[in-house]
Design a protein around this motif. Structure first.
Motif, PDB file in Angstrom:
ATOM      1  N   ASP A 235      38.282  43.762  44.131  1.00 39.52           N
ATOM      2  CA  ASP A 235      37.778  43.288  42.908  1.00 39.52           C
ATOM      3  C   ASP A 235      37.349  44.729  42.095  1.00 39.52           C
ATOM      4  OD1 ASP A 235      38.233  40.635  42.889  1.00 39.52           O
ATOM      5  OD2 ASP A 235      36.323  40.074  43.401  1.00 39.52           O
ATOM      6  N   SER A 257      46.267  40.656  43.655  1.00 39.38           N
ATOM      7  CA  SER A 257      46.002  39.721  44.842  1.00 39.38           C
ATOM      8  C   SER A 257      47.358  39.556  45.559  1.00 39.38           C
ATOM      9  CB  SER A 257      45.482  38.351  44.424  1.00 39.38           C
ATOM     10  OG  SER A 257      44.208  38.441  44.083  1.00 39.38           O
ATOM     11  N   LEU A 262      46.794  33.802  46.395  1.00 34.24           N
ATOM     12  CA  LEU A 262      47.164  33.222  45.077  1.00 34.24           C
ATOM     13  C   LEU A 262      47.442  31.636  45.538  1.00 34.24           C
ATOM     14  CD1 LEU A 262      46.817  33.332  42.092  1.00 34.24           C
ATOM     15  CD2 LEU A 262      48.995  34.012  42.011  1.00 34.24           C
ATOM     16  N   HIS A 265      43.937  30.139  46.400  1.00 37.48           N
ATOM     17  CA  HIS A 265      42.991  30.050  45.471  1.00 37.48           C
ATOM     18  C   HIS A 265      43.726  30.184  44.202  1.00 37.48           C
ATOM     19  CE1 HIS A 265      41.264  32.157  49.164  1.00 37.48           C
ATOM     20  NE2 HIS A 265      40.247  31.164  48.742  1.00 37.48           N
ATOM     21  N   PRO A 266      44.201  29.185  43.824  1.00 35.02           N
ATOM     22  CA  PRO A 266      44.826  28.928  42.266  1.00 35.02           C
ATOM     23  C   PRO A 266      43.969  29.808  41.063  1.00 35.02           C
ATOM     24  CG  PRO A 266      45.174  27.117  43.632  1.00 35.02           C
ATOM     25  CD  PRO A 266      44.215  27.812  44.162  1.00 35.02           C
ATOM     26  N   SER A 267      42.645  29.553  41.343  1.00 34.86           N
ATOM     27  CA  SER A 267      41.556  30.002  40.299  1.00 34.86           C
ATOM     28  C   SER A 267      41.539  31.572  39.815  1.00 34.86           C
ATOM     29  CB  SER A 267      40.295  29.621  40.636  1.00 34.86           C
ATOM     30  OG  SER A 267      39.813  30.456  41.843  1.00 34.86           O
ATOM     31  N   GLU A 268      42.464  32.297  40.722  1.00 41.14           N
ATOM     32  CA  GLU A 268      42.649  33.652  40.297  1.00 41.14           C
ATOM     33  C   GLU A 268      43.813  34.034  39.632  1.00 41.14           C
ATOM     34  OE1 GLU A 268      42.695  36.350  43.861  1.00 41.14           O
ATOM     35  OE2 GLU A 268      40.796  35.548  44.383  1.00 41.14           O
ATOM     36  N   LYS A 269      44.624  32.957  39.019  1.00 38.77           N
ATOM     37  CA  LYS A 269      45.683  33.143  38.397  1.00 38.77           C
ATOM     38  C   LYS A 269      45.558  34.134  37.117  1.00 38.77           C
ATOM     39  CE  LYS A 269      48.541  29.193  39.627  1.00 38.77           C
ATOM     40  NZ  LYS A 269      49.069  27.962  39.244  1.00 38.77           N
ATOM     41  N   ALA A 270      44.356  33.666  36.413  1.00 44.18           N
ATOM     42  CA  ALA A 270      44.051  34.291  35.221  1.00 44.18           C
ATOM     43  C   ALA A 270      43.823  36.020  35.598  1.00 44.18           C
ATOM     44  CB  ALA A 270      42.687  33.921  34.597  1.00 44.18           C
TER      45      ALA A 270
END
Length: 285
Positions: A235, A257, A262, A265-270
């Protein structure tokens, strides 16, 4: 009436000599019985002490001693164990990498490499895939078991996710991307490569980058920390343009990532989308 007495036995000289050989000093009369112990002793003597001229039956000569079947009869000999001394001996792969004049020669050198123990576990070395002089060179940490079997980097679900990430910036392996890993052989159990394994393979990667000549590098997951030689969390490395120097050439490096992360943890797409926009900008797409 008187019973007539039988005539006395007459022994020839040959018979007397034979009786003496058996240990009988004088012949007995027919009415007498030889002692049982004496007769038994003679029989035992005859059985236990065969004549020296007796021959061994041919069957006894021809029959070999029984042998137990070997448990390893049909197995290949086990490889010689590697001593601790040889494991500590460092193989300098830099001259081997530098001697490769093109990607074909480098691939052959990597496939024959035995600088670390990973060569004993792999099915094949995973070199790389894509176009030369790409806009982006994607670099991961090490191949997994699926890549090891396929001989290609980033396959199956992780490969599909990577292809989708590249499509988001209008790129692909067949157009303007080259994909590879730092370590070219699969670590057992898909574990993280050890520092010595990373160090052995790094000269091959540097020579590969030199030959591929990318405009930018997209380092995914732990590969970013290995390439930048830092322990900082991902990060803290993202959304920055780092510089990776190879053979005097400074190449922009962007961190993102790993496709597997990914997927989990689909929330990291942004955040990944922002990383992709940055690499798109620095690569001139």
């Amino acid at each position: 009436m008187t019973t007539p007495q039988p005539p006395a036995l007459q022994y020839s000289a040959l018979q007397l000599a034979w009786l003496q050989e058996l240990g009988i000093e004088k012949p007995w009369l027919p009415s007498e019985q030889p002692p049982a112990s004496k007769e038994i002793a003679v029989v035992i003597k005859q059985v236990r002490t065969p004549a020296a001229t007796d021959t061994v039956p041919p069957a006894a000569v021809m029959q070999p001693a029984a042998r137990l079947p070997s448990a390893n009869k049909n197995r290949s000999p086990a490889p010689a164990p590697v001593s601790s001394t040889s494991e500590q001996t460092k193989v300098d792969t830099q001259p081997l990498a530098a001697a490769a004049m093109d990607m074909h020669a480098l691939a052959e050198t990597i496939s024959a490499c035995q600088a670390c123990g990973l060569c004993r576990e792999r099915q094949q070395a995973v070199i790389g895939e894509g176009v030369m002089q790409p806009a982006i060179m994607v670099i991961g940490q090490a191949p997994d078991d699926l890549e090891d079997r396929a001989g290609k980097p980033f396959v199956d679900r992780s490969g599909l996710m990577l292809d989708n990430m590249l499509m988001a910036i209008k790129s692909s392996r067949t157009q303007n991307v080259y994909v590879s890993n730092i370590v070219k052989c699969r670590p057992p159990g898909n574990r993280n490569p050890k520092p010595a394994e990373l160090a052995s393979c790094k000269p091959y990667l540097l020579r590969q980058i030199e030959l591929v000549r990318p405009f930018s590098i997209l380092a995914v997951g732990r590969a970013a920390q290995s390439l930048l030689e830092t322990d900082q969390p991902l990060d803290q490395l993202r959304q920055k343009t780092h510089t990776f120097e190879v053979a005097g050439q400074k190449i922009p490096l962007i961190v993102t990532s790993h496709p597997v992360n990914l997927l989990n943890h689909p929330s990291e797409k942004a955040a990944v989308w922002q990383d992709l926009q940055l690499v798109k900008t620095v690569s001139g797409l």
